[in-house]
Design an enzyme around this catalytic site. Structure first.
Site: not given
Ligand code: XIL
Length: 371
Positions: A163, A269
């Site tokens: 990101e 994801e």
């Molecule tokens: C999220 C986790 O799933 C949560 O448990 C935590 O509170 C925040 O992070 N994008 C990403 C991930 O790259 O690392 C994130 O994961 C979700 C959004």
């Protein structure tokens, strides 16, 4: 922001693909007796899930589903910097080691998420780094060398930087890392990771790039610059946190453009929500408060089409895999993070497969005629 239609020259080809897909989609996507053998068993590329390792190993039912469906695993947060190095010089490898042990035991690929992410930078690093950017540059190098080196040959690939662009548009995100080290921190992170494990597949990972073509173009421009400069980047991770109204045509267009780089493409994801949010923590906007059968079927279609697009648009040798971000509605991050109800995954609150599961499965099984 979704750009206008004329930005999608290849859209016609993709339309044809989608029409072919929707032909088989007319049957409702529900369970057949032979369908519970597991997603990984019908896939030509790794099927992964992100998960919290302690939750997983303490829940037998969850573990049984994880083992039968997946052959790749990512830590939701257990391998982020805040977990690995909560305080100066206090490396905490316990959870990463546990997930590695689990992955080996069940013959799953371990994917590393992530090395550098503004949202998981420990406070002590921010405080020290803000006062001394020379130290910060050195720290980043040592951290990556030590971490990637420790898991050399054991972690198959890494989200090296996560990101680094603003949620929307073409700007680099003005994070702690950017503000103190300039945009060069991104290229350096890739160089350090490659030095520590030359065989690891190194990804840039981000969200909204499947729907915001301006953001995608900016990421692709960075990738091109890296290639020209010899920066070792091997893959693009589409987080693919999508909504029911994210247009498939735009997703198809974005995948095609990204695949043209020749890099590995990871849907890293995946989840599909009905409600919406403003990309910020607690920023949920709840339009739906209950899940109907129609909604379940529509979500199944969306999962199916996503898998089909990946299979048909991304060339085989660039298919790094599809990873779900948690695989049960019970455990999904959406509720807690955005503070809204939703049903983003393929298993329900009671760990029963949803139509989305069968949609995903169907997407893996449908025969694809390639030109
Ligand atoms: C999220 C986790 O799933 C949560 O448990 C935590 O509170 C925040 O992070 N994008 C990403 C991930 O790259 O690392 C994130 O994961 C979700 C959004």
């Amino acid at each position: 922001m979704i750009s206008k239609k004329q930005n999608y020259p290849q859209i016609k080809i993709i339309h044809v693909i989608l029409i072919v897909f929707s032909f088989t989609a007319c049957k409702s996507l529900n369970q057949k007796s032979t369908d519970l053998a597991g997603l990984k068993n019908v896939s030509e590329f790794p099927i992964g899930t992100a998960i919290n390792i302690n939750k997983l190993i303490n829940d037998e039912a969850l573990m049984a589903l994880q083992i039968s469906n997946f052959n790749s695993i990512t830590a939701t947060s257990d391998m982020k910097m805040r977990e690995i190095l909560p305080a100066e010089n206090q490396f905490n490898w316990k959870k990463a080691d546990t997930i590695l042990y689990y992955a080996n035991k069940h013959k799953q690929r371990l994917f590393g998420h992530n090395l550098i992410w503004h949202s998981s930078t420990p406070k002590w690093v921010e405080e020290k780094g803000a006062k001394d950017n020379v130290w910060l540059g050195e720290f980043m190098k040592e951290y990556i060398h030590k971490y990637v080196g420790r898991y050399k040959g054991k972690v198959a690939g890494w989200d090296v930087v996560n990101e680094a662009f603003e949620s929307k548009g073409s700007e680099y995100r003005k994070t702690f890392w950017y503000n103190n080290l300039g945009k060069e921190y991104i290229a350096n992170a890739f160089r350090y990771a490659h030095e520590a494990d030359p065989a690891a597949v190194l990804f840039y990972n981000d969200f909204n790039i499947e729907r915001d073509t301006t953001k995608l173009d900016a990421v692709l421009k960075m990738v091109e610059e890296f290639k020209k400069e010899g920066v070792p980047i091997h893959g693009i991770g589409f987080q693919m946190h999508i909504r029911m109204d994210t247009p498939d045509e735009v997703i198809a267009y974005s995948l095609k453009k990204a695949a043209e780089t020749g890099l590995q493409i990871h849907l890293s994801e995946v989840d599909i929500i009905f409600n919406t949010h403003n990309d910020e923590r607690s920023g949920g906007i709840e339009n739906y408060s209950s899940l109907t059968n129609e909604m379940k079927q529509a979500q199944a279609e969306k999962y199916k089409n996503l898998v089909l697009m990946y299979r048909s648009i991304v060339p085989k040798k660039q298919q790094f895999g599809i990873t779900l971000w948690d695989f049960t509605d019970r455990d999904s991050w959406i509720k807690g993070f955005f503070n809204m109800k939703d049903w983003p995954t393929i298993y329900d609150d009671d760990l029963k497969p949803k139509p989305a599961y069968f949609g995903f499965l169907e997407g893996l099984k449908v025969k694809i005629e390639k030109e």
